[in-house]
Write a protein that holds these residues in place. Structure first.
Motif, mmCIF file in Angstrom:
data_model
loop_
_atom_site.group_PDB
_atom_site.id
_atom_site.type_symbol
_atom_site.label_atom_id
_atom_site.label_comp_id
_atom_site.label_asym_id
_atom_site.label_seq_id
_atom_site.Cartn_x
_atom_site.Cartn_y
_atom_site.Cartn_z
ATOM 1 N N ASP A 1 51.225 40.726 48.008
ATOM 2 C CA ASP A 1 50.076 41.216 47.764
ATOM 3 C C ASP A 1 49.415 42.012 46.461
ATOM 4 O O ASP A 1 48.357 42.372 46.109
ATOM 5 N N ARG A 2 50.669 42.636 45.749
ATOM 6 C CA ARG A 2 50.500 43.093 44.551
ATOM 7 C C ARG A 2 50.468 42.217 43.117
ATOM 8 O O ARG A 2 50.370 42.648 42.071
ATOM 9 N N ARG A 3 51.113 41.187 43.702
ATOM 10 C CA ARG A 3 51.328 40.268 42.592
ATOM 11 C C ARG A 3 50.067 39.753 41.592
ATOM 12 O O ARG A 3 50.212 39.857 40.375
ATOM 13 N N ALA A 4 48.934 39.511 42.044
ATOM 14 C CA ALA A 4 47.732 39.264 41.266
ATOM 15 C C ALA A 4 47.243 40.131 40.415
ATOM 16 O O ALA A 4 47.109 40.198 39.196
ATOM 17 N N ALA A 5 46.988 41.459 40.907
ATOM 18 C CA ALA A 5 46.961 42.839 40.151
ATOM 19 C C ALA A 5 48.077 43.186 38.938
ATOM 20 O O ALA A 5 47.515 43.264 37.977
ATOM 21 N N SER A 6 49.190 42.797 39.396
ATOM 22 C CA SER A 6 50.350 43.063 38.483
ATOM 23 C C SER A 6 50.325 42.064 37.537
ATOM 24 O O SER A 6 50.711 42.400 36.337
ATOM 25 N N ALA B 1 65.165 48.174 47.032
ATOM 26 C CA ALA B 1 64.132 49.027 47.349
ATOM 27 C C ALA B 1 62.925 48.771 46.470
ATOM 28 O O ALA B 1 61.892 48.910 46.784
ATOM 29 N N VAL B 2 63.281 48.852 45.102
ATOM 30 C CA VAL B 2 62.217 48.716 44.279
ATOM 31 C C VAL B 2 61.661 47.403 44.338
ATOM 32 O O VAL B 2 60.356 47.122 43.988
ATOM 33 N N SER B 3 62.141 46.338 44.751
ATOM 34 C CA SER B 3 61.478 44.739 44.866
ATOM 35 C C SER B 3 60.542 44.942 46.101
ATOM 36 O O SER B 3 59.539 44.408 45.982
ATOM 37 N N GLN B 4 61.114 45.924 46.959
ATOM 38 C CA GLN B 4 60.107 46.162 48.287
ATOM 39 C C GLN B 4 58.813 46.705 47.875
ATOM 40 O O GLN B 4 57.854 46.718 48.590
ATOM 41 N N PHE B 5 58.898 47.603 46.716
ATOM 42 C CA PHE B 5 57.740 48.318 46.550
ATOM 43 C C PHE B 5 56.791 47.500 45.828
ATOM 44 O O PHE B 5 55.504 48.004 45.653
ATOM 45 N N PHE B 6 56.966 46.068 45.505
ATOM 46 C CA PHE B 6 56.096 45.094 44.957
ATOM 47 C C PHE B 6 55.918 43.895 46.015
ATOM 48 O O PHE B 6 56.439 42.915 45.667
ATOM 49 N N PRO B 7 55.223 44.367 47.053
ATOM 50 C CA PRO B 7 54.883 42.957 47.747
ATOM 51 C C PRO B 7 54.067 42.027 47.247
ATOM 52 O O PRO B 7 53.331 42.335 46.124
#
Length: 193
Positions: free
Chosen positions: A97-102, A89-95
């Motif tokens: 497309d959020r990697r660059a900003a993360s 569940a928490v892994s799906q919270f970070f698709p």
């Protein structure tokens, strides 16, 4: 007359990340963040208590993903299955497309000792809340704390791998691999002390 500014919070977050990464966290003011997107400092403070909050906004949503996954697990689910459900569940919270900003966010945090401390505190608090949720399911101690801390550690390690330059696997895949490593470490064939 007050003007309505669409997506002001998101614009402020994007601007803050950009300024923090190019100028540094300490060198960037809330007023500069607001001005960079055509807003007032007052508008900034309507959305965020201070500039640190830009980096930690949404923490309660992050924690809630963990708690919802625990609560949604079948009552008779084995602990490893609950842990796997939470991590999925928490892994799906970070698709992706959020990697660059993360990546940018994490780089800013890594460059500032106070922000690193706050991030560590956030993860420690997550372990505490998760252990309480597991105890509410009827899990005894020390199993609840071990499960919660293990889950938090697996996520933290997987997230760090997901952020590495050149990494392109989805977080769900990385998290599954890290969980597999933990399971191999504590395989039933392990001997007692």
């Amino acid at each position: 007359m007050v003007r309505w500014e669409p997506a002001a919070k998101e614009r402020l977050q994007a601007a803050a990340l950009e300024l923090f990464s190019t100028r540094g966290f300490e060198q960037t003011t809330a007023a500069e963040i607001a001005q960079s997107v055509g807003l007032s400092e007052r508008t900034f403070f309507r959305h965020f208590a201070d500039k640190r909050e830009v980096l930690f906004y949404g923490q309660e949503l992050f924690v809630q993903v963990f708690l919802d996954a625990v609560e949604g697990a079948p009552r008779d689910a084995a602990t490893p299955d609950v842990i796997a459900r939470v991590l999925r569940a928490v892994s799906q919270f970070f698709p992706d497309d959020r990697r660059a900003a993360s990546r940018v966010r994490q780089a800013v945090i890594e460059q500032n000792p106070a922000l690193r401390e706050r991030e560590s505190h956030k993860l420690a608090g997550l372990g505490t809340v998760l252990a309480e949720a597991l105890r509410s399911r009827g899990m005894d101690e020390p199993a609840a704390t071990l499960a919660a801390e293990s889950t938090t550690t697996v996520f933290t390690l997987a997230f760090a791998q997901w952020l590495r330059p050149g990494e392109n696997r989805p977080l769900t895949e990385i998290t599954s691999a890290v969980l597999g490593e933990l399971q191999n470490l504590i395989a039933p064939s392990a001997t007692s002390l």
